[in-house]
Design a protein around this motif. Structure first.
Motif, PDB file in Angstrom:
ATOM      1  N   ALA A 196       0.718  -2.802   1.446  1.00 24.06           N
ATOM      2  CA  ALA A 196       0.467  -2.306   0.125  1.00 24.06           C
ATOM      3  C   ALA A 196      -1.172  -1.975  -0.345  1.00 24.06           C
ATOM      4  O   ALA A 196      -1.446  -1.489  -0.798  1.00 24.06           O
ATOM      5  N   GLU A 197      -1.676  -2.740   0.558  1.00 28.72           N
ATOM      6  CA  GLU A 197      -3.265  -2.748   0.406  1.00 28.72           C
ATOM      7  C   GLU A 197      -3.731  -1.235   0.911  1.00 28.72           C
ATOM      8  O   GLU A 197      -5.036  -0.616   0.467  1.00 28.72           O
ATOM      9  N   GLN A 198      -3.025  -0.705   1.997  1.00 30.61           N
ATOM     10  CA  GLN A 198      -3.389   0.536   2.584  1.00 30.61           C
ATOM     11  C   GLN A 198      -2.843   1.681   2.028  1.00 30.61           C
ATOM     12  O   GLN A 198      -3.090   2.830   2.330  1.00 30.61           O
ATOM     13  N   GLY A 199      -1.857   1.353   0.947  1.00 27.66           N
ATOM     14  CA  GLY A 199      -1.291   2.544   0.093  1.00 27.66           C
ATOM     15  C   GLY A 199       0.022   3.149   0.853  1.00 27.66           C
ATOM     16  O   GLY A 199      -0.101   4.248   0.662  1.00 27.66           O
ATOM     17  N   TYR A 227       4.937  -7.555  -1.337  1.00 25.19           N
ATOM     18  CA  TYR A 227       4.534  -6.299  -1.367  1.00 25.19           C
ATOM     19  C   TYR A 227       4.244  -5.665  -2.835  1.00 25.19           C
ATOM     20  O   TYR A 227       3.212  -5.216  -3.015  1.00 25.19           O
ATOM     21  N   LYS A 228       5.193  -5.834  -3.739  1.00 18.60           N
ATOM     22  CA  LYS A 228       5.223  -5.294  -5.112  1.00 18.60           C
ATOM     23  C   LYS A 228       3.868  -5.774  -5.815  1.00 18.60           C
ATOM     24  O   LYS A 228       3.013  -5.399  -6.557  1.00 18.60           O
ATOM     25  N   LYS A 233      -2.036  -4.847  -7.691  1.00 18.56           N
ATOM     26  CA  LYS A 233      -3.252  -5.253  -7.670  1.00 18.56           C
ATOM     27  C   LYS A 233      -4.249  -4.229  -6.977  1.00 18.56           C
ATOM     28  O   LYS A 233      -5.601  -4.178  -7.010  1.00 18.56           O
ATOM     29  N   SER A 234      -3.672  -3.209  -6.313  1.00 16.10           N
ATOM     30  CA  SER A 234      -4.300  -2.263  -5.422  1.00 16.10           C
ATOM     31  C   SER A 234      -5.083  -1.212  -6.043  1.00 16.10           C
ATOM     32  O   SER A 234      -6.025  -0.491  -5.302  1.00 16.10           O
ATOM     33  N   GLY A 235      -4.514  -0.851  -7.191  1.00 11.81           N
ATOM     34  CA  GLY A 235      -5.068   0.267  -7.894  1.00 11.81           C
ATOM     35  C   GLY A 235      -4.785   1.725  -7.546  1.00 11.81           C
ATOM     36  O   GLY A 235      -5.179   2.601  -7.832  1.00 11.81           O
ATOM     37  N   HIS A 236      -3.439   1.853  -6.296  1.00  6.90           N
ATOM     38  CA  HIS A 236      -3.205   3.177  -6.047  1.00  6.90           C
ATOM     39  C   HIS A 236      -2.649   4.092  -7.165  1.00  6.90           C
ATOM     40  O   HIS A 236      -2.421   3.419  -8.059  1.00  6.90           O
TER      41      HIS A 236
END
Length: 340
Positions: A196-199, A227-228, A233-236
């Motif tokens: 998730a952090e890597q998009g 994951y969700k 939180k990731s901003g993608h």
């Protein structure tokens, strides 16, 4: 909940005890299965990737062949083993395949699973141990994702063979949206969060790390939820997709009963993979008449969390049988579950 439904084929062949005897037959039938699946309304044709084995391997020629014979179906991998890949050649090949398919590629990538030979990537020229490959595979995946952005990085030749504009060069052909269609094969909550952090979209198979005493589907659902939460939180800037794989074998005739009524893994099992120090839990096979399967699948928490479900197909039983299996799922099971 409406689901994207795909099939996942390993494309096994063997001269004995199989309807599929040769590599030629396996690849021909795999392409034709995608054609027939599209007619049935199946959303995706996905292919497993293994090296040194009598089954499907490097996926791009197969994906291009499927693209040439179909018009709508997604064409995916589950998954490309990054231990064997050069990110630059992979990015160029993947984008070319995506252009040929008119942007239907869904590329699953990951560290891979135990192979038929010891440290097989070393024959590709990569001198790393399995332990080192854990991080190397991730680093390659990140470089691959970076290359898909299309940023220009290569210094042009002062005297190029062909005329070109000024400035740095990038890999061609460029496919602007492919980066949003890359999936990471996750086996744990930690790797799900990392994806998730890597998009990357998230794909989870019929086995995951044994992280609690809960049933397989609950542990897998926990990965999808983690994951969700991390994605939020990731901003993608795009909506991710999540995928689970299931072995679903409906019994509607005597031939189905002969193949699957007995001797199947109808309970979750815990075991060890070759390179894992920790145990792995393997999800059960769903076997039975359609009404029984509808009830069991409706209770599967991970399926409820995912937007895409892949059906593993018994490729050694041949094209006709696998078309039959998909037809039953699409007509008798998916609508009853609200997937259609």
């Amino acid at each position: 909940m409406t689901k994207n439904i795909g099939f996942l084929s390993f494309g096994f062949w063997q001269p004995n005890n199989s309807m599929v005897k040769t590599a030629q037959q396996s690849y021909d039938e795999t392409v034709q299965l995608a054609v027939e699946a599209e007619k049935l309304g199946v959303d995706g044709a996905w292919f497993r990737v293994h090296h040194f084995a009598d089954q499907l391997s490097t996926p791009y020629p197969l994906m291009a062949a499927v693209a040439a014979k179909t018009s709508k179906i997604e064409i995916g991998t589950g998954l490309v083993d990054m231990r064997y890949e050069n990110p630059f050649s992979m990015a160029e090949t993947a984008m070319e395949t995506d252009v040929l398919s008119k942007n239907r590629v869904q590329l699953g990538v990951g560290r891979g699973s135990p192979e038929q030979v010891k440290d097989g990537w070393q024959y590709w020229g990569y001198d790393y141990t399995e332990e080192e490959m854990k991080q190397v595979a991730r680093n390659r995946a990140l470089k691959f994702m970076d290359l898909l952005k299309g940023e220009r990085f290569a210094e042009p030749n002062a005297q190029p063979m062909f005329p070109q504009g000024p400035g740095l060069r990038r890999l061609e052909p460029y496919s602007p949206t492919l980066q949003q269609r890359i999936w990471w094969g996750s086996g744990s909550q930690a790797t799900a969060v990392w994806a998730a952090e890597q998009g990357m979209n998230l794909m989870s198979s019929t086995l995951v790390n044994f992280e609690s005493n809960e049933p397989f589907d609950v542990q897998q659902a926990n990965q999808l939820r983690a994951y969700k939460e991390a994605w939020a939180k990731s901003g993608h800037d795009f909506k991710p997709r999540t995928l689970v794989t299931r072995s679903i074998m409906p019994i509607v005739n005597d031939l189905d009963r002969q193949f699957f009524a007995e001797g199947q893994q109808t309970q979750d099992e815990v075991g060890y993979l070759a390179y894992h120090q920790n145990p792995t839990i393997f999800g059960k096979m769903f076997v039975g008449e359609p009404d029984k399967l509808v009830k069991e699948l409706a209770d599967d928490q991970a399926i409820q969390e995912a937007d895409t479900v892949l059906l593993t197909v018994p490729s050694t039983l041949g094209l006709d049988y696998n078309v039959h299996l998909l037809d039953v799922v699409m007509k008798d099971i998916a609508p009853e579950l609200g997937w259609r």
